[in-house]
Enzyme design. Structure first.
Site, PDB file in Angstrom:
ATOM      1  N   GLU A  33      73.148 169.151  60.030  1.00 51.43           N
ATOM      2  CA  GLU A  33      72.702 170.338  60.776  1.00 51.43           C
ATOM      3  C   GLU A  33      73.271 171.646  60.199  1.00 51.43           C
ATOM      4  O   GLU A  33      72.511 172.575  59.940  1.00 51.43           O
ATOM      5  CB  GLU A  33      73.083 170.217  62.261  1.00 51.43           C
ATOM      6  CG  GLU A  33      72.626 171.428  63.054  1.00 51.43           C
ATOM      7  CD  GLU A  33      73.128 171.434  64.490  1.00 51.43           C
ATOM      8  OE1 GLU A  33      72.762 170.529  65.244  1.00 51.43           O
ATOM      9  OE2 GLU A  33      73.868 172.369  64.840  1.00 51.43           O
ATOM     10  N   SER A  43      77.906 169.498  66.382  1.00 52.22           N
ATOM     11  CA  SER A  43      77.023 168.405  65.926  1.00 52.22           C
ATOM     12  C   SER A  43      76.835 168.512  64.421  1.00 52.22           C
ATOM     13  O   SER A  43      76.348 169.528  63.929  1.00 52.22           O
ATOM     14  CB  SER A  43      75.650 168.515  66.587  1.00 52.22           C
ATOM     15  OG  SER A  43      75.803 168.389  67.973  1.00 52.22           O
ATOM     16  N   ARG A  47      66.076 173.505  66.094  1.00 52.97           N
ATOM     17  CA  ARG A  47      67.029 173.906  65.039  1.00 52.97           C
ATOM     18  C   ARG A  47      66.343 174.590  63.852  1.00 52.97           C
ATOM     19  O   ARG A  47      66.834 174.502  62.720  1.00 52.97           O
ATOM     20  CB  ARG A  47      67.847 172.695  64.544  1.00 52.97           C
ATOM     21  CG  ARG A  47      68.628 171.971  65.620  1.00 52.97           C
ATOM     22  CD  ARG A  47      69.698 172.869  66.239  1.00 52.97           C
ATOM     23  NE  ARG A  47      70.379 172.161  67.311  1.00 52.97           N
ATOM     24  CZ  ARG A  47      70.083 172.280  68.610  1.00 52.97           C
ATOM     25  NH1 ARG A  47      69.120 173.101  68.997  1.00 52.97           N
ATOM     26  NH2 ARG A  47      70.752 171.622  69.516  1.00 52.97           N
TER      27      ARG A  47
HETATM   28  C1  LIG Z   1      82.193 172.569  68.967  1.00 47.65           C
HETATM   29  C2  LIG Z   1      80.806 173.080  68.640  1.00 47.65           C
HETATM   30  C3  LIG Z   1      79.761 172.826  69.509  1.00 47.65           C
HETATM   31  C4  LIG Z   1      78.456 173.281  69.216  1.00 47.65           C
HETATM   32  N1  LIG Z   1      77.473 173.015  70.107  1.00 47.65           N
HETATM   33  C5  LIG Z   1      76.202 173.451  69.853  1.00 47.65           C
HETATM   34  C6  LIG Z   1      75.139 173.199  70.782  1.00 47.65           C
HETATM   35  O1  LIG Z   1      75.322 172.611  71.842  1.00 47.65           O
HETATM   36  N2  LIG Z   1      73.894 173.640  70.457  1.00 47.65           N
HETATM   37  C7  LIG Z   1      73.640 174.332  69.303  1.00 47.65           C
HETATM   38  O2  LIG Z   1      72.488 174.707  69.085  1.00 47.65           O
HETATM   39  N3  LIG Z   1      74.634 174.605  68.423  1.00 47.65           N
HETATM   40  C8  LIG Z   1      75.895 174.180  68.675  1.00 47.65           C
HETATM   41  N4  LIG Z   1      76.906 174.436  67.775  1.00 47.65           N
HETATM   42  C9  LIG Z   1      76.598 175.176  66.541  1.00 47.65           C
HETATM   43  C10 LIG Z   1      76.902 176.690  66.644  1.00 47.65           C
HETATM   44  O3  LIG Z   1      77.639 176.975  67.780  1.00 47.65           O
HETATM   45  C11 LIG Z   1      75.618 177.507  66.684  1.00 47.65           C
HETATM   46  O4  LIG Z   1      74.819 177.233  65.551  1.00 47.65           O
HETATM   47  C12 LIG Z   1      75.900 179.012  66.722  1.00 47.65           C
HETATM   48  O5  LIG Z   1      74.699 179.719  66.930  1.00 47.65           O
HETATM   49  C13 LIG Z   1      76.566 179.528  65.452  1.00 47.65           C
HETATM   50  O6  LIG Z   1      76.990 180.845  65.686  1.00 47.65           O
HETATM   51  P1  LIG Z   1      77.933 181.568  64.649  1.00 47.65           P
HETATM   52  O7  LIG Z   1      78.088 182.976  65.077  1.00 47.65           O
HETATM   53  O8  LIG Z   1      79.192 180.793  64.487  1.00 47.65           O
HETATM   54  O9  LIG Z   1      77.038 181.485  63.347  1.00 47.65           O
HETATM   55  P2  LIG Z   1      77.505 181.247  61.834  1.00 47.65           P
HETATM   56  O10 LIG Z   1      77.992 179.853  61.679  1.00 47.65           O
HETATM   57  O11 LIG Z   1      78.418 182.342  61.408  1.00 47.65           O
HETATM   58  O12 LIG Z   1      76.118 181.394  61.085  1.00 47.65           O
HETATM   59  C14 LIG Z   1      75.125 180.420  61.255  1.00 47.65           C
HETATM   60  C15 LIG Z   1      73.865 180.866  60.482  1.00 47.65           C
HETATM   61  O13 LIG Z   1      73.315 181.995  61.119  1.00 47.65           O
HETATM   62  C16 LIG Z   1      73.240 183.099  60.199  1.00 47.65           C
HETATM   63  N5  LIG Z   1      73.593 184.301  60.955  1.00 47.65           N
HETATM   64  C17 LIG Z   1      74.683 184.461  61.746  1.00 47.65           C
HETATM   65  N6  LIG Z   1      74.660 185.683  62.307  1.00 47.65           N
HETATM   66  C18 LIG Z   1      73.541 186.293  61.850  1.00 47.65           C
HETATM   67  C19 LIG Z   1      72.970 187.590  62.060  1.00 47.65           C
HETATM   68  N7  LIG Z   1      73.546 188.500  62.855  1.00 47.65           N
HETATM   69  N8  LIG Z   1      71.818 187.891  61.416  1.00 47.65           N
HETATM   70  C20 LIG Z   1      71.219 186.987  60.592  1.00 47.65           C
HETATM   71  N9  LIG Z   1      71.714 185.750  60.357  1.00 47.65           N
HETATM   72  C21 LIG Z   1      72.863 185.420  60.979  1.00 47.65           C
HETATM   73  C22 LIG Z   1      74.239 182.791  59.117  1.00 47.65           C
HETATM   74  O14 LIG Z   1      73.876 183.436  57.890  1.00 47.65           O
HETATM   75  C23 LIG Z   1      74.150 181.289  59.050  1.00 47.65           C
HETATM   76  O15 LIG Z   1      73.060 180.922  58.249  1.00 47.65           O
HETATM   77  C24 LIG Z   1      78.222 174.000  68.046  1.00 47.65           C
HETATM   78  C25 LIG Z   1      79.287 174.276  67.160  1.00 47.65           C
HETATM   79  C26 LIG Z   1      80.566 173.826  67.456  1.00 47.65           C
HETATM   80  C27 LIG Z   1      81.704 174.144  66.509  1.00 47.65           C
END
Ligand SMILES: Cc1cc2nc3c(=O)[nH]c(=O)nc-3n(C[C@H](O)[C@H](O)[C@H](O)COP(=O)(O)OP(=O)(O)OC[C@H]3O[C@@H](n4cnc5c(N)ncnc54)[C@H](O)[C@@H]3O)c2cc1C
Length: 338
Positions: free
Chosen positions: A332, A241, A166
């Site tokens: 997280e 999480s 992470r």
């Molecule tokens: C139901 C559920 C289950 C999940 N299960 C998991 C799992 O099994 N494993 C896991 O690791 N995570 C899990 N997550 C967390 C999440 O899915 C991941 O962290 C995912 O990568 C977030 O993607 P996002 O596009 O929504 O990012 P966002 O929430 O929009 O952004 C997250 C971070 O990344 C940065 N960011 C986003 N896009 C970019 C970009 N293009 N360039 C630079 N920075 C950027 C943002 O500034 C922010 O700091 C889960 C979430 C949910 C809701």
């Protein structure tokens, strides 16, 4: 450029909390990135890059800046097949699960266990997403990104990202907020995952008599397991999480935990979901936030009025777990706004 003003962060994030962002710009093309930063520069406002908002919690005071919502689409072959490996790319606005499906459909191994993780490809390196024994670090080759400091696009190789559990240069240290990732390249192969698998995945494979561990089969298994226990962000407000797992670093700590009957995996990991469940919190509601009764690590926003409710729930859960087990849980998801 599609520019909106005074947009609630709650509408952009899956936990559905947070006050207004001053400006929101949707980015659908790499050519729009520089003008968007120039727009923010003109107004002397900070920029925040957002994907699907599934790992970000909005704060009540909102964000006096410009949120760039990433919708840059497209995927394909980056470098042709050679010696049984291939490099595939996805532009960063693609959903990670669509990229996994694309690679699995072509028989490639390397990211199949990341199936059904919500969010965009561009966010995957940020917290080094992982599940069921795989993380993106194992396949990642490089990202292309706009560097806000140098005001140009750069390629960042995986060995410069400092990826671990992470953690990356994109979410910790002095480079946080510096890059807009626009493209992600992974190297995949035809090897298969081999047992023993992550506990719940192994149990599913055993129960279904599976002995052929093709990428398609692993994807199918992971999707089934996740659908049974994790909330669908389209229907239920959560960030997945909510707490990180606890990592013990010394043999003494590991032995002490084991002696108390606490599970320790992979040479030091205590599943925080186990701690929460065994502190008696599964299914309980604090300030409108429910500890999921299917996966204790997940907090569901049932009726929290604002971020303050979530913060109060978080502190209570952390306190109860600390009093019972002596470990301090860490959140997280990152936070956005004042
Ligand atoms: C139901 C559920 C289950 C999940 N299960 C998991 C799992 O099994 N494993 C896991 O690791 N995570 C899990 N997550 C967390 C999440 O899915 C991941 O962290 C995912 O990568 C977030 O993607 P996002 O596009 O929504 O990012 P966002 O929430 O929009 O952004 C997250 C971070 O990344 C940065 N960011 C986003 N896009 C970019 C970009 N293009 N360039 C630079 N920075 C950027 C943002 O500034 C922010 O700091 C889960 C979430 C949910 C809701």
């Amino acid at each position: 450029m599609n520019i909106r003003e005074n947009v609630p962060i709650s509408e952009l994030t899956t936990m559905r909390l947070g006050g207004n962002a001053r400006y929101v710009i949707e980015i659908t093309n790499e050519d729009e990135v520089e003008p968007a930063y120039a727009f923010a520069d003109d107004k002397e406002l900070p920029v925040y890059v957002l994907g699907s908002g599934s790992n970000i919690i909005g704060r009540d005071g909102g964000f006096d800046g410009v949120i760039l919502v990433n919708k840059i689409m497209g995927m394909g072959v980056y470098d042709e097949e050679r010696d049984g490996t291939i490099e595939l790319f996805a532009n960063s606005g693609e959903l990670l699960d669509d990229f996994v499906a694309y690679s699995v459909a072509r028989g490639w191994h390397g990211i199949e266990a990341l199936s059904a993780i919500p969010g965009t490809v561009g966010a995957a390196p940020v917290q080094n997403v992982g599940a069921y024994g795989q993380d993106i670090a194992q396949s990642l080759v490089l990202v292309r990104a706009y560097d806000q400091l140098l005001e140009e696009f750069v390629d960042i190789p995986v060995y410069d990202m400092d990826l671990s559990y992470r953690h990356s240069i994109f979410n910790s240290g002095d480079k946080v907020g510096r890059y807009f990732i626009t493209k992600v390249v992974v190297r995949l192969n035809h090897d298969k995952m081999e047992p023993p698998f992550y506990n719940s995945l192994q149990a599913w494979l055993d129960e279904h008599g599976v002995t052929e561990y093709t990428p398609e089969m692993i994807r199918h298994a992971v999707c089934e397991i996740r659908a049974a226990k994790l909330p669908d962000p389209a229907m239920i407000a959560s960030s997945g999480s909510f707490f990180k797992n606890v990592y013990l670093t010394s043999d003494e700590e590991i032995e002490a935990a084991k002696a108390r009957g606490i599970p320790v995996w992979d040479g030091g990991k205590i599943p925080s979901g186990w701690l929460i469940e065994h502190a008696g919190l599964k299914g309980q509601v604090f300030h409108g936030m429910r500890v999921s009764d299917k996966a204790s690590l997940v907090l569901i926003n049932e009726s929290a009025r604002d971020y303050a409710d979530l913060a109060a729930a978080r502190e209570e859960i952390i306190r109860i777990v600390r009093e019972k087990f002596g470990y301090t849980l860490e959140q997280e998801p990152m936070e956005l706004g004042e």
